[in-house]
Design a protein around this motif. Structure first.
Motif, PDB file in Angstrom:
ATOM      1  N   SER A  35       0.822  -1.121  -0.034  1.00 45.42           N
ATOM      2  CA  SER A  35      -0.033  -0.057   0.098  1.00 45.42           C
ATOM      3  C   SER A  35       0.843   1.190   0.105  1.00 45.42           C
ATOM      4  N   PRO A  36       0.292   2.208  -0.683  1.00 47.93           N
ATOM      5  CA  PRO A  36       1.283   3.473  -0.626  1.00 47.93           C
ATOM      6  C   PRO A  36       1.601   4.135   0.646  1.00 47.93           C
ATOM      7  N   SER A  37       2.782   4.779   1.120  1.00 46.84           N
ATOM      8  CA  SER A  37       3.067   5.542   2.254  1.00 46.84           C
ATOM      9  C   SER A  37       3.154   7.009   1.806  1.00 46.84           C
ATOM     10  N   PRO A  38       2.740   7.600   2.802  1.00 46.55           N
ATOM     11  CA  PRO A  38       2.794   9.204   2.277  1.00 46.55           C
ATOM     12  C   PRO A  38       4.111   9.869   1.889  1.00 46.55           C
ATOM     13  N   ASP A  39       5.463   9.178   2.285  1.00 45.61           N
ATOM     14  CA  ASP A  39       6.687   9.483   1.739  1.00 45.61           C
ATOM     15  C   ASP A  39       6.856   9.337   0.375  1.00 45.61           C
ATOM     16  N   GLY A  40       6.201   8.414  -0.111  1.00 47.49           N
ATOM     17  CA  GLY A  40       6.337   7.939  -1.830  1.00 47.49           C
ATOM     18  C   GLY A  40       6.654   6.468  -1.834  1.00 47.49           C
ATOM     19  N   GLY A  41       6.812   5.985  -0.616  1.00 43.17           N
ATOM     20  CA  GLY A  41       7.373   4.486  -0.596  1.00 43.17           C
ATOM     21  C   GLY A  41       5.963   3.690  -0.541  1.00 43.17           C
ATOM     22  N   VAL A  42       6.176   2.116  -0.224  1.00 42.09           N
ATOM     23  CA  VAL A  42       5.157   1.593   0.093  1.00 42.09           C
ATOM     24  C   VAL A  42       5.339   0.841   1.400  1.00 42.09           C
ATOM     25  N   ILE A  43       4.037   0.524   2.193  1.00 48.67           N
ATOM     26  CA  ILE A  43       4.184  -0.511   3.474  1.00 48.67           C
ATOM     27  C   ILE A  43       3.190  -1.742   3.008  1.00 48.67           C
ATOM     28  N   MET A  44       3.755  -2.739   3.737  1.00 44.51           N
ATOM     29  CA  MET A  44       2.916  -4.072   3.773  1.00 44.51           C
ATOM     30  C   MET A  44       1.870  -4.115   4.578  1.00 44.51           C
ATOM     31  N   GLU A  45       0.617  -4.131   3.946  1.00 42.69           N
ATOM     32  CA  GLU A  45      -0.657  -4.259   4.664  1.00 42.69           C
ATOM     33  C   GLU A  45      -1.478  -5.422   4.396  1.00 42.69           C
ATOM     34  N   PHE A  46      -2.206  -5.860   5.351  1.00 41.58           N
ATOM     35  CA  PHE A  46      -3.119  -6.768   5.033  1.00 41.58           C
ATOM     36  C   PHE A  46      -4.289  -6.783   6.049  1.00 41.58           C
ATOM     37  N   SER A  47      -5.592  -6.312   6.030  1.00 36.15           N
ATOM     38  CA  SER A  47      -6.660  -6.247   6.790  1.00 36.15           C
ATOM     39  C   SER A  47      -7.496  -7.296   7.046  1.00 36.15           C
ATOM     40  N   GLY A  48      -8.128  -7.520   8.146  1.00 32.80           N
ATOM     41  CA  GLY A  48      -9.021  -8.298   8.374  1.00 32.80           C
ATOM     42  C   GLY A  48     -10.025  -8.546   7.610  1.00 32.80           C
ATOM     43  N   LYS A  49     -10.563  -7.160   6.886  1.00 31.93           N
ATOM     44  CA  LYS A  49     -11.455  -7.500   5.784  1.00 31.93           C
ATOM     45  C   LYS A  49     -10.981  -7.907   4.638  1.00 31.93           C
ATOM     46  N   GLU A  50      -9.722  -7.813   4.293  1.00 29.83           N
ATOM     47  CA  GLU A  50      -9.277  -8.448   3.074  1.00 29.83           C
ATOM     48  C   GLU A  50      -8.964  -9.928   3.222  1.00 29.83           C
ATOM     49  N   LEU A  51      -8.618 -10.140   4.476  1.00 29.51           N
ATOM     50  CA  LEU A  51      -8.657 -11.693   4.884  1.00 29.51           C
ATOM     51  C   LEU A  51     -10.236 -12.604   4.578  1.00 29.51           C
ATOM     52  N   ILE A  52     -11.121 -11.693   5.345  1.00 33.57           N
ATOM     53  CA  ILE A  52     -12.365 -12.421   5.331  1.00 33.57           C
ATOM     54  C   ILE A  52     -13.140 -12.407   3.953  1.00 33.57           C
ATOM     55  N   LYS A  53     -12.945 -11.321   3.236  1.00 36.76           N
ATOM     56  CA  LYS A  53     -13.827 -11.074   1.863  1.00 36.76           C
ATOM     57  C   LYS A  53     -13.083 -10.922   0.572  1.00 36.76           C
ATOM     58  N   GLY A  54     -13.334 -11.240  -0.517  1.00 35.93           N
ATOM     59  CA  GLY A  54     -12.500 -11.062  -1.668  1.00 35.93           C
ATOM     60  C   GLY A  54     -13.779 -10.918  -2.705  1.00 35.93           C
ATOM     61  N   GLU A  55     -13.677 -10.161  -3.919  1.00 34.24           N
ATOM     62  CA  GLU A  55     -14.487  -9.694  -4.888  1.00 34.24           C
ATOM     63  C   GLU A  55     -13.970 -10.352  -6.137  1.00 34.24           C
ATOM     64  N   PRO A  56     -13.841 -11.313  -6.495  1.00 38.90           N
ATOM     65  CA  PRO A  56     -13.610 -11.757  -8.068  1.00 38.90           C
ATOM     66  C   PRO A  56     -14.896 -11.813  -8.675  1.00 38.90           C
ATOM     67  N   ASP A  57     -14.554 -12.029 -10.016  1.00 39.48           N
ATOM     68  CA  ASP A  57     -15.666 -11.699 -11.200  1.00 39.48           C
ATOM     69  C   ASP A  57     -16.313 -13.033 -11.095  1.00 39.48           C
ATOM     70  N   ALA A  58     -17.573 -12.997 -10.786  1.00 38.80           N
ATOM     71  CA  ALA A  58     -18.269 -14.326 -10.956  1.00 38.80           C
ATOM     72  C   ALA A  58     -18.785 -14.461 -12.234  1.00 38.80           C
ATOM     73  N   SER A  59     -18.628 -13.679 -13.325  1.00 40.49           N
ATOM     74  CA  SER A  59     -19.437 -13.852 -14.404  1.00 40.49           C
ATOM     75  C   SER A  59     -18.868 -14.919 -15.382  1.00 40.49           C
ATOM     76  N   SER A  60     -17.664 -15.210 -15.453  1.00 43.87           N
ATOM     77  CA  SER A  60     -16.867 -16.064 -16.394  1.00 43.87           C
ATOM     78  C   SER A  60     -16.694 -17.266 -15.651  1.00 43.87           C
ATOM     79  N   PHE A  61     -17.381 -17.661 -14.816  1.00 48.60           N
ATOM     80  CA  PHE A  61     -17.206 -19.020 -14.160  1.00 48.60           C
ATOM     81  C   PHE A  61     -18.621 -19.840 -14.426  1.00 48.60           C
ATOM     82  N   PRO A  62     -18.534 -21.091 -14.675  1.00 51.33           N
ATOM     83  CA  PRO A  62     -19.792 -22.014 -14.826  1.00 51.33           C
ATOM     84  C   PRO A  62     -20.886 -21.493 -13.569  1.00 51.33           C
TER      85      PRO A  62
END
Length: 698
Positions: free
Chosen positions: A84-111
């Protein structure tokens, strides 16, 4: 290689890691979620996500993916970076509980079988905390369920978890009746034995049928096949042994309990068997096993074939599903103990399985139905398409005694004496094994042997769990209302045995006389092909049972019926089109080329001496010319059959027409091409033969 205990599960965020990395309160809360189904708090999810990210990053992971099992038969994944971007122009490593619990893949291309329109793209993945996350390469894999925007299950994990919960609920009711109030949950466990073939990648790349369909569509029988029974349990060849060693190492890193490996019956065929574990974890592990089998094979210049029948004339490959039920106290509910006649709790669970298999034999057959498995079932290497149960002499005697109300003396222990003093003496088991039975009791579990090698084990276990849950529910409803529990229990056992003993068969399942008896006298079902059985998924009794336990909604069942039939049709049509292409562009030119050489040779001989007979060239040339014509005619007929079925709008009718017309035309084309192979000089044949494929790995 290091000692296995030192690196086993090193790529898995398992209980050992969670206990070390998580605060004690978070760890205990997560364990309650896993074991008792307690709702997951977002604060717990955040803490788990943070620890999971730190652990994965320390092992070099830069991405994560919600790993799921759509209705394609394989797994799916979309990778996202931790950055994820950091204020100084670099990046930080983040992973939230929301990202762990839920994802949103495209469902239209699967059977989806009509559950989702093409323009309705949104779908969700939801973390399955009961199956451990793991690292592959530079990515953290999070096992998840997959559903549509409307909440319908678009995967195999969701209904599997539902079926496990259904069985747990009803099994606990039964255990309470026997005074087991301290049991918190009942889980089903599975150990799937995986059969497979290994061939060289060089030869694989030369065969369009293997590359497009996973099986050989042509191939004459080699001089030697499996007639000598010398491959089964034989010495493992060095190249295969090296492959197995690397495969084990990769699987052990992922926490997969790979234990047994050996040569199978057919040349180039092998088997891997794990120690059995909780069903949804075993399902995830089996998907990983199939993936790793193919990846590791590539590193060794090999290809792992998982098709049910990659070669005609030798055994195909199955996947034996060893299934049992156990409590959180470690008690196997299918263990008969020393005196099964006196073990009423075991007998009731046993009867539930017997009734479930009898009442829902159609669902079990449906759960293993694929175009590939149709080639395997019923051959002399796999169970017939008729479902039956093998119990063995001891349990059969126990059930007969209960049904008739007669005393049971018990099976006598026999000591094996091999006639050599130095060899140990041991007691013989009270029952033999039956390798021809589709559903066999093997001591403390049932082995469901109808699954094909490429199948996900989820489908079979969904149906098995659900059917057994339904029978346990019927028993619990009856026994909870009974005034006299002991009397009601005995009557329940006796009536179940009487009403469902037709499904029990301890003899030779390959015998034609058994198939006749099974269908004509016992009234058992014989759905020989996928189009025969799939429509019965929507039979009223099946829909009622599966929806009542909330394993599927009716819409989800209809979608799966559509998907299974569509998959069957597409599979066979791809095979048919591949056959046409190979016959026209490879086989026919090869035969023509050799015929031309024969004609040239005969003419050259005659030019030298007109009295020479040239009998060999002339007769062979005539035969090849006839086969050339047959190949052309059969190719045209198959092409016409393919074009005709593609205009049918109803998928069930299309599948039946493919079964009745296309498969027959494919068989006729193969006969002509295989006959030509036996007469064509090897240097002209355009791709590796069975002899090359089956005996090339040293």
């Amino acid at each position: 290689m290091k000692n296995v205990p030192d690196f086993f599960g090193c790529s898995v965020f398992d209980d050992r890691v969670m206990k070390a990395k998580l605060p004690s309160k978070v760890y205990l809360s997560l364990r309650r979620t896993i074991e008792e189904g307690e709702k997951l708090d977002i604060s717990v999810a955040n803490a788990v996500a943070d620890a999971m990210k730190d652990w994965a990053a320390a092992k070099g992971a830069t991405h994560y993916t919600h790993w799921f099992q759509p209705l394609t038969g394989v797994t799916a994944e979309k990778h996202d970076g931790f950055i994820s971007p950091s204020p100084d122009g670099g990046v930080i490593m983040e992973f939230s509980g929301k990202e762990l619990i839920k994802g949103e893949p495209d469902a239209s291309s699967f059977p989806s079988g009509g559950l989702r329109a093409t323009f309705e793209a949104r779908g969700y993945t939801a973390w399955d905390p009961t199956s451990y996350a793991f690292i592959k390469g530079k990515t953290l894999y999070i096992p998840t369920a997959f559903c549509s925007y409307g909440g319908e299950a678009l995967d195999k994990k969701t209904p599997l978890l539902r079926s496990m919960e259904a069985l747990n609920k009803q099994a606990l009711r039964i255990l309470r009746l026997f005074g087991n109030d301290d049991v918190k949950y009942v889980r089903t466990a599975v150990g799937p034995e995986q059969e497979y073939f290994l061939i060289t990648r060089e030869m694989y790349e030369q065969r369009k049928d293997l590359r497009f369909t996973g099986r050989t569509l042509f191939g004459a029988k080699p001089p030697k096949g499996q007639e000598m029974d010398d491959h089964y349990f034989g010495v493992i060849k060095p190249r295969v042994a090296a492959y197995m060693e690397d495969l084990n190492k990769e699987l052990w890193k992922l926490g997969v309990l790979a234990k047994t490996e050996h040569n199978e019956v057919a040349p180039a065929q092998h088997e891997l068997a794990p120690i059995y574990t909780t069903t949804n974890i075993a399902t995830d592990h089996n998907q990983l096993t199939m993936e790793m089998m193919q990846k590791v094979a590539a590193k060794h210049g090999l290809v792992c074939l998982l098709h049910e029948k990659p070669f005609a004339g030798v055994n195909g490959s199955g996947k034996h599903n060893n299934w049992s039920m156990a409590t959180d106290k470690g008690i196997n509910l299918l263990s008969p103990g020393e005196t099964p006649y006196e073990n009423a709790q075991f007998l009731l669970f046993l009867c539930a399985v017997i009734q479930a298999v009898d009442d829902y034999q159609d669902l079990l057959r449906i759960s293993v139905a694929t175009a590939g498995n149709d080639h395997r079932l019923g051959a002399n290497e796999a169970p017939p398409a008729v479902v039956s149960i093998f119990l063995g002499d001891e349990l059969n005697g126990v059930l007969e005694a209960i049904e008739t109300g007669t005393p049971y003396a018990g099976a006598e222990k026999t000591q094996m004496k091999l006639g050599v003093n130095v060899l140990p003496k041991f007691n013989r088991d009270t029952t033999d094994r039956n390798r021809t039975s589709p559903f066999a009791f093997t001591g403390n579990k049932f082995e469901f042997r109808m699954l094909g090698s490429s199948n996900s084990i989820a489908c079979a276990n969904i149906m098995l769990n659900s059917a057994v849950a339904e029978c346990l529910k019927l028993y619990a409803d009856r026994l909870e209302k009974a005034g006299d529990f002991e009397t009601a229990l005995h009557e329940t056992l006796r009536e179940t045995i009487r009403d469902h003993k037709r499904i029990i068969f301890n003899g030779n399942g390959y015998d034609d006389a058994w198939l006749k008896e099974a269908v004509e006298k016992r009234g058992l079902l014989n759905y020989r092909t996928t189009p025969d059985c799939i429509p019965h998924l929507l039979d009223e009794k099946n829909v009622r049972m599966l929806t009542s336990h909330k394993v599927f909604s009716e819409a989800e069942l209809r979608s799966r019926c559509e998907i299974l039939l569509d998959n069957y049709c597409k599979t066979v049509l791809i095979e048919a089109n591949t056959m046409i292409d190979m016959a026209r562009r490879e086989i026919a030119p090869a035969v023509s080329g050799y015929a031309a050489e024969l004609a040239h040779t005969a003419a050259a001989k005659k030019a030298v001496d007109s009295s020479l007979s040239c009998g060999y060239e002339t007769e062979l040339l005539k035969k090849l010319a006839m086969l050339e014509d047959q190949i052309m005619i059969r190719s045209e007929e198959l092409q016409e059959a393919v074009l005709e079925v593609q205009d049918i709008g109803d998928i069930a009718e299309e599948s039946r027409r493919i079964r009745d017309t296309v498969l027959g035309k494919m068989g006729q084309l193969r006969v002509a091409c295989d006959s030509a192979e036996t007469m064509t000089a090897k240097k002209y044949w355009p791709f590796p033969t069975y002899e090359d494929l089956l005996f090339s790995v040293r």
